[in-house]
Design a protein around this motif. Structure first.
Motif, PDB file in Angstrom:
ATOM      1  N   ALA A 145      16.397 -32.442 -12.203  1.00 39.24           N
ATOM      2  CA  ALA A 145      16.321 -32.722 -10.866  1.00 39.24           C
ATOM      3  C   ALA A 145      16.861 -31.767  -9.669  1.00 39.24           C
ATOM      4  O   ALA A 145      16.262 -31.298  -8.745  1.00 39.24           O
ATOM      5  CB  ALA A 145      17.006 -34.212 -10.557  1.00 39.24           C
ATOM      6  N   VAL A 146      18.033 -31.247 -10.145  1.00 39.14           N
ATOM      7  CA  VAL A 146      18.703 -30.255  -9.488  1.00 39.14           C
ATOM      8  C   VAL A 146      17.650 -28.971  -9.468  1.00 39.14           C
ATOM      9  O   VAL A 146      17.584 -28.211  -8.389  1.00 39.14           O
ATOM     10  CB  VAL A 146      20.409 -29.977 -10.100  1.00 39.14           C
ATOM     11  CG1 VAL A 146      20.497 -28.768  -9.474  1.00 39.14           C
ATOM     12  CG2 VAL A 146      21.105 -31.181  -9.813  1.00 39.14           C
ATOM     13  N   LEU A 159      19.454 -34.839 -14.896  1.00 42.62           N
ATOM     14  CA  LEU A 159      19.995 -34.527 -13.818  1.00 42.62           C
ATOM     15  C   LEU A 159      19.847 -33.114 -13.561  1.00 42.62           C
ATOM     16  O   LEU A 159      19.435 -32.212 -12.582  1.00 42.62           O
ATOM     17  CB  LEU A 159      21.709 -34.678 -13.795  1.00 42.62           C
ATOM     18  CG  LEU A 159      22.483 -34.378 -12.694  1.00 42.62           C
ATOM     19  CD1 LEU A 159      22.115 -35.314 -11.593  1.00 42.62           C
ATOM     20  CD2 LEU A 159      23.898 -34.406 -13.004  1.00 42.62           C
ATOM     21  N   THR A 182      14.573 -38.165 -10.738  1.00 45.87           N
ATOM     22  CA  THR A 182      15.348 -38.783 -11.256  1.00 45.87           C
ATOM     23  C   THR A 182      14.896 -40.239 -11.393  1.00 45.87           C
ATOM     24  O   THR A 182      15.310 -40.849 -12.832  1.00 45.87           O
ATOM     25  CB  THR A 182      16.613 -39.045 -10.407  1.00 45.87           C
ATOM     26  OG1 THR A 182      16.446 -38.135  -9.304  1.00 45.87           O
ATOM     27  CG2 THR A 182      17.805 -39.260 -10.646  1.00 45.87           C
ATOM     28  N   SER A 241      14.720 -29.501  -7.193  1.00 44.09           N
ATOM     29  CA  SER A 241      15.091 -29.355  -5.901  1.00 44.09           C
ATOM     30  C   SER A 241      15.426 -27.972  -5.354  1.00 44.09           C
ATOM     31  O   SER A 241      14.802 -27.501  -4.032  1.00 44.09           O
ATOM     32  CB  SER A 241      16.183 -30.283  -5.325  1.00 44.09           C
ATOM     33  OG  SER A 241      17.382 -30.103  -6.176  1.00 44.09           O
ATOM     34  N   ASN A 277      11.279 -33.963  -4.841  1.00 37.54           N
ATOM     35  CA  ASN A 277      11.257 -33.589  -6.140  1.00 37.54           C
ATOM     36  C   ASN A 277      12.749 -34.236  -6.873  1.00 37.54           C
ATOM     37  O   ASN A 277      12.479 -34.603  -7.749  1.00 37.54           O
ATOM     38  CB  ASN A 277      11.801 -31.996  -6.226  1.00 37.54           C
ATOM     39  CG  ASN A 277      10.535 -31.473  -6.028  1.00 37.54           C
ATOM     40  OD1 ASN A 277       9.575 -31.793  -6.568  1.00 37.54           O
ATOM     41  ND2 ASN A 277      10.292 -30.373  -5.498  1.00 37.54           N
ATOM     42  N   PHE A 278      13.715 -34.342  -6.057  1.00 33.35           N
ATOM     43  CA  PHE A 278      15.033 -34.797  -6.701  1.00 33.35           C
ATOM     44  C   PHE A 278      14.795 -36.299  -7.177  1.00 33.35           C
ATOM     45  O   PHE A 278      15.080 -36.783  -8.286  1.00 33.35           O
ATOM     46  CB  PHE A 278      16.125 -34.772  -5.934  1.00 33.35           C
ATOM     47  CG  PHE A 278      17.551 -35.005  -6.437  1.00 33.35           C
ATOM     48  CD1 PHE A 278      18.056 -33.891  -7.047  1.00 33.35           C
ATOM     49  CD2 PHE A 278      17.834 -36.187  -6.442  1.00 33.35           C
ATOM     50  CE1 PHE A 278      19.259 -34.384  -7.649  1.00 33.35           C
ATOM     51  CE2 PHE A 278      19.170 -36.603  -6.997  1.00 33.35           C
ATOM     52  CZ  PHE A 278      19.854 -35.677  -7.740  1.00 33.35           C
ATOM     53  N   ALA A 335      12.608 -30.786  -1.463  1.00 30.72           N
ATOM     54  CA  ALA A 335      13.502 -30.933  -2.283  1.00 30.72           C
ATOM     55  C   ALA A 335      13.934 -32.175  -2.680  1.00 30.72           C
ATOM     56  O   ALA A 335      14.118 -32.544  -3.736  1.00 30.72           O
ATOM     57  CB  ALA A 335      14.713 -29.798  -1.825  1.00 30.72           C
ATOM     58  N   VAL A 336      14.173 -33.280  -1.514  1.00 33.29           N
ATOM     59  CA  VAL A 336      14.306 -34.505  -1.627  1.00 33.29           C
ATOM     60  C   VAL A 336      13.253 -35.305  -2.565  1.00 33.29           C
ATOM     61  O   VAL A 336      13.981 -35.941  -3.522  1.00 33.29           O
ATOM     62  CB  VAL A 336      14.772 -35.396  -0.436  1.00 33.29           C
ATOM     63  CG1 VAL A 336      14.810 -36.658  -0.618  1.00 33.29           C
ATOM     64  CG2 VAL A 336      15.875 -34.396   0.465  1.00 33.29           C
TER      65      VAL A 336
END
Lengths: 263, 390
Positions: free
Chosen positions: A169-170, A166, A237, A173, A232-233, A229-230
């Motif tokens: 991922a954050v 997590l 994940t 993004s 990458n997230f 960003a999306v």
């Protein structure tokens, strides 16, 4: 041997050079807000001056990192992972292009440490530009941005399991947004007609200048950056845990910092 | 492009091949192309005249069509042209939408609906009347930027990047090796992906899109990392990591030079931005810092010894190509024989721009690179020369 194998060690001297380099990087990106009125005649000159400056800075930092010694395994892994990055870069939607690069960069920086992350950020973009014919004055800015994204990924705090994924991922993004913000800033001063109301106008006070830039960023690339960003997230994940395991297994097998013994 | 539609007899064995007055095909030194293109871009930065700018584009097109190879990086010029169009379009559209009003002297074209912005967002206007002059100035300025972009694109198209990598200083040897490895490995990765996908199809892997990501990424990565370990073993066995002539003292010296140089750069950057800083802190400090860094890089290059296999020569064609680019830029900057105002025609009053003869001749001079450079290798044998790595 800890879980976080450092593939390329950063010597204290290289650390000092990186600190100086980050100061210069901040100046090179943020000069439109920092410059005193009347210091620059043309809007074309400063981006070029700072571009050359960044090239020198990158050369010095990479040379100092290499001074500490890059062994053959780290170097081969660097080459192969930059090939992976260069190959998946065109998969991203069109010209913005960096969407998919961060995914491997962040994960590799996390596993192999900040020195490797920094170097991988540079070599990935360099190789990709050479393959696709995209060498130009924008490259030092992109390389610098990617290098710091990779390095900071290696400096993230300790975490394991889901929290680690997590966190990555954050971070992926957020860095996507920051990268877009900085890269836009690098070509904003000369890309618009000076009479446009969102163009860079030398000598404006900071708040007005910043408002103009925000409007420019909003109008041109917020959509791209959000897409990045999306992506990458979602990528981190979904594939993050498996890729982290793969990287760690390779790190264990490579034994980067194996003690040398003579008998 | 292959003008050598050879109807000649095969050369007699043991003799120098008869070129029938033509030069032997060879690749020009990449640095010569870069100097030529950057000089032309510098020349472009001087002018705003759309006629001259279109002339530059024509010259670029001529040189590229004469001297480009069949290599993958040589196909990118079309993308640069699209990018150039986008740059012009963005400039024009943004000038129209984020307008700053018109003066009584302007020709009114049309009016966009005015959208009020909040008070705290002062200074930014949306919509309003749009004048012909505003759009024209945005378009010509955009065209100049687009031309500079196309010059860079031309250098990318014409210069061989793999051979350009050799110019990297010795201190960046590791970087060069990593990039060379990645350029050679990238095609193998594509094969690897195809292999994995075929295997998935055979096993009736049903996942599509993002869910298939993990199933493809992990085997490909495993394959790549495995390959990197094999490559490292191969490098070790061939003597990678052999120490150069650097002594402990020269290493310390390198470090000191680099650190001092970086401090100089920092001071220079500060001096550039701050109005109260003394004059000496600006560009002079920046130049001194850069010089120290370059000296450090030169000295640091002693860490490794490199030998060159098949060196790129720097002969008359290289001098000629680089020279005609630099000469054209020098002519435009000297202002000799023409009125500098003709380079940047005013849009008040609105009139058709004139084509000043001396600058036009200077730009055409840069086009001489199209026949001064030797012809590239014929398209039938590109595999030997372009696949080779440094």
């Amino acid at each position: 041997m800890t879980d976080r194998a450092t593939a390329i060690r950063i010597a204290p001297r290289a650390g000092l050079v990186i600190a100086l380099a980050s100061f210069l990087g901040v100046v090179a990106f943020f000069w439109p807000f920092l410059v005193a009125p009347g210091k620059f005649g043309s809007n074309y000159a400063p981006p070029l001056i700072f571009g050359v400056l960044l090239v020198i800075v990158l050369c010095v930092v990479l040379s100092e990192i290499a001074e500490g010694g890059i062994n053959s395994k780290a170097l081969a892994m660097l080459g192969v992972l930059s090939a992976v990055n260069a190959a998946i870069r065109p998969l991203g939607a069109g010209t913005a292009g960096i969407e998919t690069v961060f995914f491997i960069l962040v994960l590799a920086g996390r596993v192999y440490g900040p020195g490797f992350g920094f170097t991988l950020g540079c070599t990935s973009l360099f190789a990709s530009a050479l393959i696709t014919g995209g060498v130009g004055p924008w490259m030092p800015y992109q390389m610098f941005g990617c290098a710091f994204v990779g390095m900071l990924a290696g400096l993230l705090p300790k975490a394991t399991g889901r929290r680690e994924v997590l966190m990555l991922a954050v971070y992926g993004s957020l860095s996507g947004y920051l990268f877009g913000f900085l890269l836009n800033l690098s070509f904003w001063p000369f890309s618009l007609d000076p009479n446009s109301s969102i163009a860079y106008l030398p000598g404006l006070p900071f708040t007005q200048q910043f408002h103009r830039y925000l409007a420019f960023d909003l109008a041109t690339s917020l959509g791209w950056d959000t897409g990045r960003a999306v992506t990458n997230f979602v990528c981190v994940t979904l594939a993050g845990p498996a890729v982290l395991t793969t990287f760690r297994r390779a790190a264990r097998r490579a034994r980067f910092q194996a003690p040398v013994e003579f008998r | 492009m292959s003008r050598s539609t050879v109807t000649a007899k095969p050369p007699a064995p043991g003799l120098v091949p008869d070129t029938r007055g033509r030069r032997l095909p060879r690749t020009l030194h990449p640095v010569a192309w870069w100097i030529w293109a950057l000089a032309l871009a510098t020349a472009v930065s001087r002018t705003n005249n759309p006629l001259l700018l279109f002339l530059v584009l024509a010259v670029l097109g001529y040189v590229i069509s004469m001297r480009r190879t069949e290599a993958p990086w040589a196909r990118g010029f079309a993308y640069y042209l699209y990018l150039a169009l986008t740059v012009v379009a963005i400039r024009v559209v943004f000038r129209a939408v984020f307008a700053t009003g018109i003066t009584p002297r302007d020709h009114f074209l049309f009016s966009l609906p005015h959208i009020p912005t909040p008070d705290w967002y002062a200074g930014i206007q949306l919509g309003g009347p749009v004048s012909l002059e505003a759009l024209l100035s945005a378009a010509t300025d955009g065209l100049r930027l687009a031309c500079m972009l196309c010059c860079v694109g031309a250098a990318n198209t014409l210069a061989n990047p793999k051979r350009a990598l050799r110019v990297l200083p010795g201190a960046l040897y590791e970087l060069g090796v990593a990039v060379t490895v990645s350029i050679s490995v990238a095609p193998q990765l594509v094969q690897s992906v195809q292999r994995v996908r075929r295997a998935r199809r055979l096993r009736a892997g049903r996942h599509k899109g993002l869910r298939a990501l993990r199933g493809i990424v992990v085997p490909v990565l495993e394959d790549a990392l495995e390959r990197s370990l094999r490559l490292a073993a191969a490098m070790d066995s061939r003597g990678y990591g052999r120490a150069g002539t650097a002594t402990r003292r020269s290493r310390r010296m390198t470090g000191a030079l680099m650190l001092l140089g970086m401090c100089g750069l920092c001071a220079g950057a500060y001096g550039l931005l701050d109005a109260t800083a003394p004059q000496l802190l600006g560009l002079p400090a920046l130049a001194a810092g850069a010089a120290l860094c370059v000296a450090g890089l030169r000295l640091g290059g002693r860490r490794v010894t490199r030998t060159t296999y098949r060196a790129d020569p720097w002969l008359f064609p290289e001098w000629a190509v680089a020279g005609c680019g630099v000469l054209s830029a020098a002519l435009l900057f000297s202002g000799a024989g023409f009125d500098a105002a003709e380079l940047n025609p005013s849009i008040y009053p609105l009139s058709w721009p004139t084509l000043p003869p001396v600058p036009a001749a200077a730009i055409l001079l840069a086009g001489a690179a199209g026949f001064l450079a030797p012809p590239p290798t014929a398209s039938r044998v590109p595999a030997q020369r372009t696949e080779e790595t440094t």
